[in-house]
Write a protein that holds these residues in place. Structure first.
Motif, PDB file in Angstrom:
ATOM      1  N   ARG A 278       0.974  -1.301  -0.094  1.00 18.94           N
ATOM      2  CA  ARG A 278      -0.007   0.026  -0.093  1.00 18.94           C
ATOM      3  C   ARG A 278       0.825   1.076  -0.061  1.00 18.94           C
ATOM      4  O   ARG A 278       1.698   1.511   0.794  1.00 18.94           O
ATOM      5  N   HIS A 279       0.586   2.174  -1.123  1.00 20.30           N
ATOM      6  CA  HIS A 279       1.312   3.331  -1.075  1.00 20.30           C
ATOM      7  C   HIS A 279       0.432   4.417  -0.564  1.00 20.30           C
ATOM      8  O   HIS A 279      -0.611   4.659  -0.964  1.00 20.30           O
ATOM      9  N   THR A 280       1.133   5.030   0.417  1.00 22.94           N
ATOM     10  CA  THR A 280       0.209   6.078   1.149  1.00 22.94           C
ATOM     11  C   THR A 280       0.244   7.636   0.625  1.00 22.94           C
ATOM     12  O   THR A 280      -0.045   8.453   1.256  1.00 22.94           O
ATOM     13  N   GLY A 281       0.820   7.774  -0.472  1.00 29.92           N
ATOM     14  CA  GLY A 281       0.914   8.981  -0.756  1.00 29.92           C
ATOM     15  C   GLY A 281       1.213   9.110  -2.490  1.00 29.92           C
ATOM     16  O   GLY A 281       0.892   8.161  -3.037  1.00 29.92           O
ATOM     17  N   LEU A 282       1.731  10.308  -2.991  1.00 27.99           N
ATOM     18  CA  LEU A 282       1.982  10.577  -4.348  1.00 27.99           C
ATOM     19  C   LEU A 282       3.356  10.633  -4.473  1.00 27.99           C
ATOM     20  O   LEU A 282       3.966  11.307  -3.657  1.00 27.99           O
ATOM     21  N   ASP A 283       4.154  10.031  -5.452  1.00 28.43           N
ATOM     22  CA  ASP A 283       5.603  10.251  -5.672  1.00 28.43           C
ATOM     23  C   ASP A 283       5.400  11.263  -6.971  1.00 28.43           C
ATOM     24  O   ASP A 283       4.839  11.055  -8.178  1.00 28.43           O
ATOM     25  N   ILE A 284       6.173  12.375  -6.917  1.00 30.67           N
ATOM     26  CA  ILE A 284       6.349  13.377  -7.656  1.00 30.67           C
ATOM     27  C   ILE A 284       7.885  13.324  -8.326  1.00 30.67           C
ATOM     28  O   ILE A 284       8.669  13.809  -7.540  1.00 30.67           O
ATOM     29  N   ALA A 285       7.928  13.092  -9.463  1.00 29.35           N
ATOM     30  CA  ALA A 285       9.373  12.911 -10.085  1.00 29.35           C
ATOM     31  C   ALA A 285       9.873  14.325 -10.315  1.00 29.35           C
ATOM     32  O   ALA A 285       9.134  14.923 -11.105  1.00 29.35           O
ATOM     33  N   VAL A 286      11.014  14.732  -9.788  1.00 35.08           N
ATOM     34  CA  VAL A 286      11.685  16.053 -10.017  1.00 35.08           C
ATOM     35  C   VAL A 286      13.123  15.818  -9.925  1.00 35.08           C
ATOM     36  O   VAL A 286      13.871  14.809  -9.305  1.00 35.08           O
ATOM     37  N   PRO A 287      14.212  16.529 -10.597  1.00 38.10           N
ATOM     38  CA  PRO A 287      15.467  16.379 -10.562  1.00 38.10           C
ATOM     39  C   PRO A 287      16.075  16.740  -9.085  1.00 38.10           C
ATOM     40  O   PRO A 287      15.268  17.372  -8.454  1.00 38.10           O
ATOM     41  N   ALA A 288      17.076  16.292  -8.667  1.00 43.03           N
ATOM     42  CA  ALA A 288      17.703  16.215  -7.544  1.00 43.03           C
ATOM     43  C   ALA A 288      18.016  17.854  -7.170  1.00 43.03           C
ATOM     44  O   ALA A 288      18.333  18.700  -8.097  1.00 43.03           O
ATOM     45  N   GLY A 289      17.616  18.494  -5.925  1.00 42.39           N
ATOM     46  CA  GLY A 289      17.708  19.857  -5.677  1.00 42.39           C
ATOM     47  C   GLY A 289      16.633  20.797  -6.053  1.00 42.39           C
ATOM     48  O   GLY A 289      16.801  21.849  -5.531  1.00 42.39           O
ATOM     49  N   SER A 290      15.516  20.072  -6.573  1.00 41.17           N
ATOM     50  CA  SER A 290      14.421  21.098  -6.950  1.00 41.17           C
ATOM     51  C   SER A 290      13.734  21.501  -5.706  1.00 41.17           C
ATOM     52  O   SER A 290      13.713  20.767  -4.741  1.00 41.17           O
ATOM     53  N   PRO A 291      13.265  22.560  -5.852  1.00 38.45           N
ATOM     54  CA  PRO A 291      12.622  23.288  -4.381  1.00 38.45           C
ATOM     55  C   PRO A 291      11.109  22.483  -4.397  1.00 38.45           C
ATOM     56  O   PRO A 291      10.213  22.267  -5.154  1.00 38.45           O
ATOM     57  N   VAL A 292      11.002  22.307  -2.933  1.00 45.31           N
ATOM     58  CA  VAL A 292       9.848  21.541  -2.534  1.00 45.31           C
ATOM     59  C   VAL A 292       9.175  22.683  -1.838  1.00 45.31           C
ATOM     60  O   VAL A 292       9.596  23.483  -0.643  1.00 45.31           O
ATOM     61  N   HIS A 293       7.772  23.044  -2.339  1.00 43.55           N
ATOM     62  CA  HIS A 293       6.984  24.189  -1.418  1.00 43.55           C
ATOM     63  C   HIS A 293       5.859  23.705  -0.903  1.00 43.55           C
ATOM     64  O   HIS A 293       5.227  22.393  -1.060  1.00 43.55           O
ATOM     65  N   THR A 294       5.643  24.198   0.495  1.00 44.81           N
ATOM     66  CA  THR A 294       4.484  23.774   1.348  1.00 44.81           C
ATOM     67  C   THR A 294       3.208  24.211   0.616  1.00 44.81           C
ATOM     68  O   THR A 294       2.994  25.212  -0.406  1.00 44.81           O
ATOM     69  N   VAL A 295       2.071  23.328   0.547  1.00 42.67           N
ATOM     70  CA  VAL A 295       0.873  23.418  -0.086  1.00 42.67           C
ATOM     71  C   VAL A 295      -0.182  24.329   0.568  1.00 42.67           C
ATOM     72  O   VAL A 295      -1.259  24.508   0.117  1.00 42.67           O
TER      73      VAL A 295
END
Length: 310
Positions: free
Chosen positions: A208-225
């Protein structure tokens, strides 16, 4: 020619010789004096008789001039009042146009804010009431049509003010609720794995996968939603470097597998703040962001939240 004056007392008679030039001039002088005196007396009598009427005529003439002056002043006041009323009517027209514009703006805000059109109906005044205490009537009155238009416009502005105040409060509360609800993608990439049961990428077994995986390059910014408070920023088993944010309305979001964390517990974050840099820490096959949404203590599918927009 001689005139003899005889006295009754037996005195010597007195003789006046009219041929004497001195005597003749004296007689003429006395006569002229008598004539002048009579003429002066007649003129005085004439003036005494005519003076009341002349004074009355003079007073009537003065009053006539005053009446003409006052009539001119009244005409000037009337013209000035007309000019002021014309200017007031023009200003009233401008205010009515402005009120129409405000009504259009209010209706547009109702549509944009997705508010209840029945609750914010700008064609109807809001319900109000109360006892009215009259302090007296005005000493000056405008023309009935103009006065009624001004009263109507004042009522309309009061209505708009009350409705805009209510709309502002409603939109502010709606904005706060919106900021506290997870909305949108935490990183610019594509979804490489969805929520639910899937084949585990390491052993191929159902998991069971409990989330979504979003493919991005390493070091890409992650923002709060969503806006909230950072409750955890560190390492968790399987998640690698993870950030957890409590949004205070039953929602919690988790951002995992980061290469670098940019926030710490207790920090307040707003919508769109960069909280980490994407990576492949923890149980991961490549650089991506594992994104989870929890509501009231239960993990839920984030797909509906990432597809939503503010």
């Amino acid at each position: 020619m001689q005139i003899i004056l005889v006295s009754r007392a037996g005195k010597v008679p007195r003789t006046l010789d009219l041929t004497n030039p001195r005597l003749r001039w004296r007689v003429w002088g006395i006569g002229a004096a008598v004539i002048v005196a009579l003429a002066g007396l007649g003129a005085g009598v004439a003036l005494a008789v005519a003076s009341p009427r002349d004074r009355a005529l003079a007073e009537i003439s003065t009053l006539h001039q005053e009446v003409k002056t006052q009539d001119k002043q009244l005409g000037d006041l009337r013209d000035d009042a007309h000019r002021q009323l014309d200017a007031l009517a023009v200003k009233l027209g401008q205010l009515q146009a402005q009120a129409t514009r405000l009504n259009a703006l209010g209706e547009r805000l109702v549509q944009v804010g997705k508010l209840d059109s029945n609750e914010f109906n700008f064609d109807q005044p809001p319900p109000v009431g109360g006892v009215e205490v009259t302090t007296g009537t005005s000493a000056y009155a405008l023309p009935q049509t103009l006065d009624a238009s001004i009263d109507q416009l004042a009522t309309q502005f009061d209505t708009q003010q009350a409705q805009f105040a209510a709309m502002q409060s409603f939109l502010l509360n709606a904005r706060i609720d919106s900021d506290l609800k997870p909305t949108g993608m935490p990183a610019d990439g594509y979804i490489s794995s969805y929520f639910g049961v899937r084949a585990d990428p390491f052993d191929g077994l159902a998991a069971r996968h409990t989330g979504l995986d979003i493919a991005v390059p390493a070091g890409s910014p992650v923002h709060t939603v969503a806006e909230g408070m950072v409750t955890y920023a560190g390492v968790r088993s399987g998640y690698g470097n993870v950030v957890e944010i409590d949004h205070g309305n039953g929602y919690m979001t988790r951002y995992a597998h980061n290469s670098k964390l940019l926030v710490h517990p207790g920090e307040h974050v707003r919508v769109g703040d960069e909280i980490a840099q994407a990576g492949s820490t923890g149980r991961s096959t490549g650089s991506h962001v594992h994104f989870e949404v929890w509501h009231n203590g239960r993990v839920v599918n984030p797909l509906a939240y990432v597809k939503d927009h503010r």
